[in-house]
Design a protein around this motif. Structure first.
Motif, mmCIF file in Angstrom:
data_model
loop_
_atom_site.group_PDB
_atom_site.id
_atom_site.type_symbol
_atom_site.label_atom_id
_atom_site.label_comp_id
_atom_site.label_asym_id
_atom_site.label_seq_id
_atom_site.Cartn_x
_atom_site.Cartn_y
_atom_site.Cartn_z
ATOM 1 N N ARG A 120 44.409 44.383 37.485
ATOM 2 C CA ARG A 120 43.309 45.338 37.324
ATOM 3 C C ARG A 120 42.423 45.088 36.470
ATOM 4 N NH1 ARG A 120 48.192 48.568 36.611
ATOM 5 N NH2 ARG A 120 48.009 48.638 34.136
ATOM 6 N N HIS A 121 42.249 43.860 35.989
ATOM 7 C CA HIS A 121 41.221 43.283 35.062
ATOM 8 C C HIS A 121 39.902 43.008 35.911
ATOM 9 C CE1 HIS A 121 39.017 40.719 32.541
ATOM 10 N NE2 HIS A 121 39.606 41.296 31.257
ATOM 11 N N ARG A 122 38.768 43.197 35.468
ATOM 12 C CA ARG A 122 37.608 43.213 36.163
ATOM 13 C C ARG A 122 37.351 41.784 36.566
ATOM 14 N NH1 ARG A 122 32.946 41.947 33.207
ATOM 15 N NH2 ARG A 122 33.367 41.952 30.952
ATOM 16 N N VAL A 123 37.887 40.670 35.909
ATOM 17 C CA VAL A 123 37.467 39.383 35.990
ATOM 18 C C VAL A 123 38.598 38.905 36.817
ATOM 19 C CG1 VAL A 123 36.982 36.895 34.979
ATOM 20 C CG2 VAL A 123 35.695 39.182 34.161
ATOM 21 N N GLY A 135 41.214 40.209 38.120
ATOM 22 C CA GLY A 135 41.770 40.840 39.404
ATOM 23 C C GLY A 135 41.466 40.462 40.576
ATOM 24 N N PRO A 136 40.187 40.012 40.918
ATOM 25 C CA PRO A 136 39.779 39.572 41.998
ATOM 26 C C PRO A 136 40.141 38.169 42.447
ATOM 27 C CG PRO A 136 37.917 40.726 41.203
ATOM 28 C CD PRO A 136 38.933 40.656 40.089
#
Length: 263
Positions: free
Chosen positions: A75-78, A80-81
Motif C-alpha cells: 500500500r506504500h506509494r513507493v 507498492g507499485p
C-alpha cells in the motif's frame, strides 16, 4: 506473464552492491532447483533480507523469487507499485488464506516463492519460532523446501537501529541448504521442525565463519549474545516484540475509536 519490473530492479540492486562494494558470498549454489516450484525459506534479520535471499536464488540458479510480505508494503506509494510489478504476494495478517492460495498456485506453476517463517525480524539474530505455512504450502504444491541462511544484512538495516545504507565493504553471507523433499506422510509440524533444525545449522555456520568481528563494545550490537555480542537474548527480544505488538494494537484501537466517534 512478462517480467517488466523485476529486471530493472535487479539492475538497480547490482549497481548498489557494486557502489557499496559489498562482499557477497553465496554458498550452496548447486542446491537451487533449476526448474519447477520451490519454497525458499530464509531467516529474517534485516529489512533487506528479501533482496539478498532473492539475489542468492537469482545468481545461483537464475530463479526469480516471489516473496510473501505484509500488505502494508504493497500500500506504500513507493514500494507498492514495485512489489506488485515484481509479482510478490501481499499477506493480510487478519486473513492469510487468499495469500496462501496465491502462493500455492504460483508454486504449482513452477515459481519460487519466498517465505520468512519467523514472520518478523529477529532482534536477537537467532531463529525465532517458525510458523508452519511454508511446510503446508510445499506439501499442497508438492514442491521442495529450500532453506537459506543470511548473515551480515543486519549491519545495513535492522529493527531498532538506524539505516547504514552507505556502509561500504560489508561482508554478506548467503548459504543455501539442500532442498527438503516431503512425502505424503509428512506432517507440517514435523517438517517445520526439520526445516528449523536445518536452518539452525546453516545460520550457525554463517555466523561462526563470518569474516569480520565487532570492532569494539559499541559495534557489538550486531553479534548475537551467545557469540559474545550485545544483541538481546531470544527471551528478551520476544518480550520486546510482545510489547511492541501490544502498543500497535492499542494505537489501532484508539484510531478506530476516534474514527467511529467522528462518524
Amino acid at each position: 506473464m512478462a517480467d517488466l519490473v523485476y529486471p530493472p530492479i535487479i539492475g538497480a540492486a547490482r549497481t548498489l552492491f557494486r557502489a557499496l562494494d559489498l562482499k557477497i558470498e553465496i554458498i550452496g549454489a548447486d542446491n537451487v532447483p533449476r526448474t519447477g516450484g520451490a519454497v525458499l525459506v530464509s531467516n529474517h534479520v534485516s529489512y533487506l533480507d528479501f533482496i539478498f535471499a532473492g539475489w542468492g536464488a537469482l545468481k545461483a540458479g537464475k530463479r526469480k523469487t516471489r516473496f510473501m510480505a505484509k500488505d502494508d508494503v504493497f500500500r506504500h506509494r513507493v514500494s507498492g507499485p514495485l512489489m506488485r510489478g515484481m509479482r510478490h504476494i501481499p499477506v493480510d495478517r487478519s486473513d492469510g488464506q487468499p495469500a496462501y492460495e496465491t502462493a500455492v498456485a504460483a508454486l504449482r506453476a513452477g515459481e519460487v516463492v519466498g517465505v520468512f517463517p519467523e514472520a518478523t525480524i529477529s532482534r536477537s539474530f537467532v531463529l525465532k519460532k517458525f510458523k508452519t505455512g511454508a511446510a503446508r504450502m510445499a506439501a499442497d504444491a508438492k514442491v521442495p523446501l529450500l532453506p537459506v541462511a543470511l548473515w551480515g544484512t543486519q549491519r545495513l538495516w535492522t529493527k531498532g537501529r538506524p539505516k547504514t545504507l552507505t556502509r561500504r565493504h560489508t561482508p554478506i553471507t548467503i548459504i543455501i541448504g539442500e532442498p527438503i523433499h516431503l512425502s505424503a506422510e509428512d506432517k507440517p509440524v514435523m517438517v517445520t521442525r526439520r526445516l528449523r533444525a536445518a536452518m539452525t545449522e546453516l545460520l550457525d555456520r554463517a555466523q561462526t565463519t563470518y569474516p569480520e568481528s565487532p570492532s569494539g563494545p559499541d559495534d557489538a550490537w550486531w553479534q548475537p549474545a551467545h557469540l559474545g555480542g550485545s544483541a538481546p537474548t531470544l527471551e528478551v527480544a520476544e518480550a520486546e516484540d510482545e510489547k511492541e505488538s501490544a502498543e500497535k494494537a492499542a494505537r489501532r484501537a484508539a484510531a478506530a475509536e476516534a474514527k467511529a466517534g467522528q462518524g
